[in-house]
Design a protein around this motif. Structure first.
Motif, short mmCIF file in Angstrom:
data_model
loop_
_atom_site.label_atom_id
_atom_site.label_comp_id
_atom_site.label_asym_id
_atom_site.label_seq_id
_atom_site.Cartn_x
_atom_site.Cartn_y
_atom_site.Cartn_z
N ARG A 48 0.83 -1.20 0.00
CA ARG A 48 0.00 0.00 0.00
C ARG A 48 0.87 1.26 0.00
O ARG A 48 0.69 2.17 0.80
N THR A 49 1.82 1.31 -0.95
CA THR A 49 2.69 2.48 -1.06
C THR A 49 2.76 2.98 -2.50
O THR A 49 2.61 2.20 -3.45
N LEU A 50 3.02 4.26 -2.64
CA LEU A 50 3.30 4.91 -3.91
C LEU A 50 4.61 5.65 -3.70
O LEU A 50 4.74 6.44 -2.75
N ALA A 63 1.80 6.37 1.82
CA ALA A 63 0.86 5.28 2.07
C ALA A 63 -0.41 5.55 1.27
O ALA A 63 -0.82 6.71 1.13
N VAL A 64 -1.02 4.51 0.73
CA VAL A 64 -2.18 4.67 -0.14
C VAL A 64 -3.31 3.73 0.25
O VAL A 64 -3.11 2.73 0.94
N SER A 65 -4.49 4.07 -0.24
CA SER A 65 -5.63 3.15 -0.25
C SER A 65 -5.87 2.78 -1.70
O SER A 65 -5.61 3.57 -2.60
N GLY A 150 -10.92 1.34 -7.67
CA GLY A 150 -9.77 0.80 -8.41
C GLY A 150 -8.66 1.82 -8.51
O GLY A 150 -7.60 1.55 -9.07
N CYS A 151 -8.89 3.00 -7.97
CA CYS A 151 -7.91 4.08 -8.02
C CYS A 151 -6.88 3.93 -6.90
O CYS A 151 -6.94 3.00 -6.09
N ILE A 152 -5.97 4.88 -6.86
CA ILE A 152 -4.90 4.94 -5.86
C ILE A 152 -5.11 6.26 -5.12
O ILE A 152 -4.97 7.34 -5.72
#
Length: 176
Positions: A48-50, A63-65, A150-152
């Motif tokens: 869960r990272t970009l 950190a991402v969802s 489905g996005c970030i």
């Protein structure tokens, strides 16, 4: 007996909320300098990272969802999966339903062909974006669950940094 159970459940819920708010209020990592520029973006779905990269070196990780059903490659519209593969951040939308968004070039020709062979639409409008407009106050609490289609997703402040650092045409690699 029921009152004691309700009181205990209320106490646990209040404690959990207090901890979540304390966590969400922690200071973020230092901001990127205004002149920072990335030449590649890498998303690790499991972690869960970009990560923004410049010349192969990480300049910042967020950190991402992800999509509500993130495991596996996006196969069709509505599956709530975040695609996997190599794409491009090809344009940006300052007036999106979320606080700013950068479009991921999904579906590519291979994605479209796979969906066509299965007789389903591939989906699209996969974005790197902030929180849904009007809910920016949620901040980092959004990371407690995968909630996009489905996005970030990142916080509004984080998408502002990414927006400045990532020009149109930047490659994005989305890994499992």
């Amino acid at each position: 007996m029921r009152r004691k159970g309700f009181a205990l459940a209320s106490l646990v819920a209040a404690a959990a909320l207090a901890l979540a708010l304390a966590w969400a209020g922690r200071p973020d990592a230092p901001p990127l300098p205004d002149d920072a520029r990335a030449d590649k973006v890498v998303v690790h779905k499991r972690a869960r990272t970009l990560t923004l990269l410049r010349g192969g070196t990480a300049i910042k990780t967020y950190a991402v969802s992800l999509g509500g059903s993130p495991a596996g490659h996006k196969g069709r519209e509505g599956d709530e999966r975040t695609p996997e593969g190599r794409y491009v951040l090809d344009y940006r939308n300052p007036a999106s339903a979320a606080h700013r968004s950068l479009h991921v070039s999904y579906p590519d020709s291979a994605d479209a062909a796979r969906a066509r062979a299965r007789g389903v639409p591939p989906g699209g409008m996969i974005m790197v974006h902030g929180i849904t407009n009007g809910l920016g106050w949620v901040g980092r609490l959004h990371r407690l669950m995968d909630w996009t289609d489905g996005c970030i997703a990142v916080t509004d402040g984080e998408v502002d940094e990414i927006w400045r650092a990532v020009p149109d045409g930047t490659p994005i690699e989305i890994r499992p």
